[in-house]
Design a protein around this motif. Sequence first.
Motif, PDB file in Angstrom:
ATOM      1  N   LYS A 175       4.168   7.483  -3.452  1.00 41.92           N
ATOM      2  CA  LYS A 175       4.230   6.669  -2.232  1.00 41.92           C
ATOM      3  C   LYS A 175       5.099   7.341  -1.172  1.00 41.92           C
ATOM      4  O   LYS A 175       4.740   7.376   0.014  1.00 41.92           O
ATOM      5  CB  LYS A 175       4.791   5.284  -2.598  1.00 41.92           C
ATOM      6  CG  LYS A 175       4.875   4.294  -1.471  1.00 41.92           C
ATOM      7  CD  LYS A 175       5.115   2.909  -2.047  1.00 41.92           C
ATOM      8  CE  LYS A 175       6.111   2.130  -1.231  1.00 41.92           C
ATOM      9  NZ  LYS A 175       6.457   0.849  -1.885  1.00 41.92           N
ATOM     10  N   GLN A 176       6.218   7.929  -1.577  1.00 35.87           N
ATOM     11  CA  GLN A 176       7.087   8.626  -0.627  1.00 35.87           C
ATOM     12  C   GLN A 176       6.388   9.857  -0.041  1.00 35.87           C
ATOM     13  O   GLN A 176       6.491  10.129   1.157  1.00 35.87           O
ATOM     14  CB  GLN A 176       8.396   9.055  -1.307  1.00 35.87           C
ATOM     15  CG  GLN A 176       9.257   7.910  -1.810  1.00 35.87           C
ATOM     16  CD  GLN A 176       9.655   6.953  -0.710  1.00 35.87           C
ATOM     17  OE1 GLN A 176      10.049   7.373   0.374  1.00 35.87           O
ATOM     18  NE2 GLN A 176       9.516   5.661  -0.964  1.00 35.87           N
ATOM     19  N   SER A 177       5.679  10.600  -0.906  1.00 34.98           N
ATOM     20  CA  SER A 177       4.935  11.774  -0.422  1.00 34.98           C
ATOM     21  C   SER A 177       3.912  11.358   0.620  1.00 34.98           C
ATOM     22  O   SER A 177       3.789  11.989   1.683  1.00 34.98           O
ATOM     23  CB  SER A 177       4.189  12.457  -1.577  1.00 34.98           C
ATOM     24  OG  SER A 177       5.057  13.275  -2.299  1.00 34.98           O
ATOM     25  N   LEU A 178       3.166  10.315   0.293  1.00 34.30           N
ATOM     26  CA  LEU A 178       2.137   9.831   1.217  1.00 34.30           C
ATOM     27  C   LEU A 178       2.764   9.349   2.521  1.00 34.30           C
ATOM     28  O   LEU A 178       2.296   9.680   3.616  1.00 34.30           O
ATOM     29  CB  LEU A 178       1.359   8.685   0.565  1.00 34.30           C
ATOM     30  CG  LEU A 178       0.440   9.092  -0.589  1.00 34.30           C
ATOM     31  CD1 LEU A 178       0.101   7.893  -1.462  1.00 34.30           C
ATOM     32  CD2 LEU A 178      -0.821   9.742  -0.045  1.00 34.30           C
ATOM     33  N   GLY A 179       3.847   8.572   2.403  1.00 36.31           N
ATOM     34  CA  GLY A 179       4.488   7.992   3.579  1.00 36.31           C
ATOM     35  C   GLY A 179       5.079   9.056   4.496  1.00 36.31           C
ATOM     36  O   GLY A 179       4.919   9.014   5.714  1.00 36.31           O
TER      37      GLY A 179
ATOM     38  N   ARG B  83       3.158  -0.907   5.442  1.00 30.18           N
ATOM     39  CA  ARG B  83       3.582  -2.315   5.603  1.00 30.18           C
ATOM     40  C   ARG B  83       5.104  -2.427   5.557  1.00 30.18           C
ATOM     41  O   ARG B  83       5.718  -3.055   6.407  1.00 30.18           O
ATOM     42  CB  ARG B  83       2.995  -3.194   4.484  1.00 30.18           C
ATOM     43  CG  ARG B  83       1.693  -3.898   4.861  1.00 30.18           C
ATOM     44  CD  ARG B  83       1.404  -5.071   3.916  1.00 30.18           C
ATOM     45  NE  ARG B  83       1.550  -4.757   2.495  1.00 30.18           N
ATOM     46  CZ  ARG B  83       0.620  -4.128   1.771  1.00 30.18           C
ATOM     47  NH1 ARG B  83      -0.515  -3.731   2.318  1.00 30.18           N
ATOM     48  NH2 ARG B  83       0.834  -3.884   0.487  1.00 30.18           N
ATOM     49  N   GLU B  84       5.717  -1.771   4.577  1.00 29.53           N
ATOM     50  CA  GLU B  84       7.175  -1.855   4.431  1.00 29.53           C
ATOM     51  C   GLU B  84       7.871  -1.220   5.636  1.00 29.53           C
ATOM     52  O   GLU B  84       8.865  -1.729   6.135  1.00 29.53           O
ATOM     53  CB  GLU B  84       7.616  -1.164   3.133  1.00 29.53           C
ATOM     54  CG  GLU B  84       7.277  -1.978   1.904  1.00 29.53           C
ATOM     55  CD  GLU B  84       7.451  -1.176   0.611  1.00 29.53           C
ATOM     56  OE1 GLU B  84       7.001  -1.673  -0.427  1.00 29.53           O
ATOM     57  OE2 GLU B  84       8.037  -0.064   0.666  1.00 29.53           O
ATOM     58  N   TRP B  85       7.333  -0.102   6.093  1.00 32.45           N
ATOM     59  CA  TRP B  85       7.931   0.584   7.243  1.00 32.45           C
ATOM     60  C   TRP B  85       7.816  -0.292   8.496  1.00 32.45           C
ATOM     61  O   TRP B  85       8.775  -0.442   9.252  1.00 32.45           O
ATOM     62  CB  TRP B  85       7.239   1.928   7.460  1.00 32.45           C
ATOM     63  CG  TRP B  85       7.770   2.662   8.658  1.00 32.45           C
ATOM     64  CD1 TRP B  85       8.924   3.383   8.723  1.00 32.45           C
ATOM     65  CD2 TRP B  85       7.184   2.700   9.962  1.00 32.45           C
ATOM     66  NE1 TRP B  85       9.092   3.891   9.980  1.00 32.45           N
ATOM     67  CE2 TRP B  85       8.043   3.487  10.760  1.00 32.45           C
ATOM     68  CE3 TRP B  85       6.024   2.169  10.515  1.00 32.45           C
ATOM     69  CZ2 TRP B  85       7.772   3.747  12.105  1.00 32.45           C
ATOM     70  CZ3 TRP B  85       5.747   2.421  11.853  1.00 32.45           C
ATOM     71  CH2 TRP B  85       6.627   3.204  12.634  1.00 32.45           C
ATOM     72  N   GLN B  86       6.630  -0.926   8.664  1.00 32.77           N
ATOM     73  CA  GLN B  86       6.429  -1.781   9.840  1.00 32.77           C
ATOM     74  C   GLN B  86       7.385  -2.967   9.830  1.00 32.77           C
ATOM     75  O   GLN B  86       7.872  -3.390  10.875  1.00 32.77           O
ATOM     76  CB  GLN B  86       4.978  -2.262   9.915  1.00 32.77           C
ATOM     77  CG  GLN B  86       4.055  -1.166  10.457  1.00 32.77           C
ATOM     78  CD  GLN B  86       2.583  -1.478  10.298  1.00 32.77           C
ATOM     79  OE1 GLN B  86       2.213  -2.322   9.471  1.00 32.77           O
ATOM     80  NE2 GLN B  86       1.740  -0.794  11.049  1.00 32.77           N
TER      81      GLN B  86
END
Length: 248
Positions: A208-212, A240-243
Amino acid sequence: MRIDVVTLFPDMIRECCGYGIPRIALEKGLLELGTWNPRDYADNRHRSVDDRPYGGGPGMVMQVQPVADAIAAARTQGAGPVIYLSPQGKRLDQNAVRRFAELPHMILLAGRYEGIDERLIGRQVDEEWSIGDYVLSGGEPAALVWIDALARLLPGALGDEESAQQDSFMDGLLDYPHYTRPDVVDGQAVPDVLLGGNHADIERWRMKQSLGRTWQRRPDLLERIELNKEQQALLAEYIREWQSTQAN
Ligand code: ADE
């Protein structure tokens, strides 16, 4: 793999290959390195290798004869392609590095001055490659970039066989963040999931971190790969979490 470098500064190449992974690859015999100095092949009394450009303009141009003879000498060491390093070449990326890492031999040609006489390039060079859209004063740092990027992919060069598999770009994504002890630095803690010991959760978090990160920093890379269902869901979760942190 054997790499022969045609260069006016062989010491620069040899010295820099005395550190880190290139050194280990050389010591283990995974990598063989040769250097060939056009100056040693100059057929004039002053051992000069360059002259002023026809048509005028600044700088000097490397002449055909000394470079051609140095390449001919390097060719006695293997049948690999002659690769000219210049800003006019194709841009090197990890996919290309991976393909070149399969070759048993190559000759890297490092230019100096304003460049090399075009007739040498036309006759002797198989491929022209750049390490990025900026201009170096010579091809030697580019040759060192090639040697380093290749050496770390040679089987047995990295202590942990997996680490080349896992790092940035191997699956077209940027790397995930890394942490080591202590678990708190200036009040900032390591993400909980990394301390939990649940390997599936850790893998998911890292993906998830790589993708983000790729989405935030290098969206151009995301356009070039196809995400599977799980990756799509993880990226959606990341976004979603970043937003939600941006909301107010
Ligand atoms: N020589 C000079 N600039 C260069 C670059 N960007 N890449 C490869 N070789 C070079």
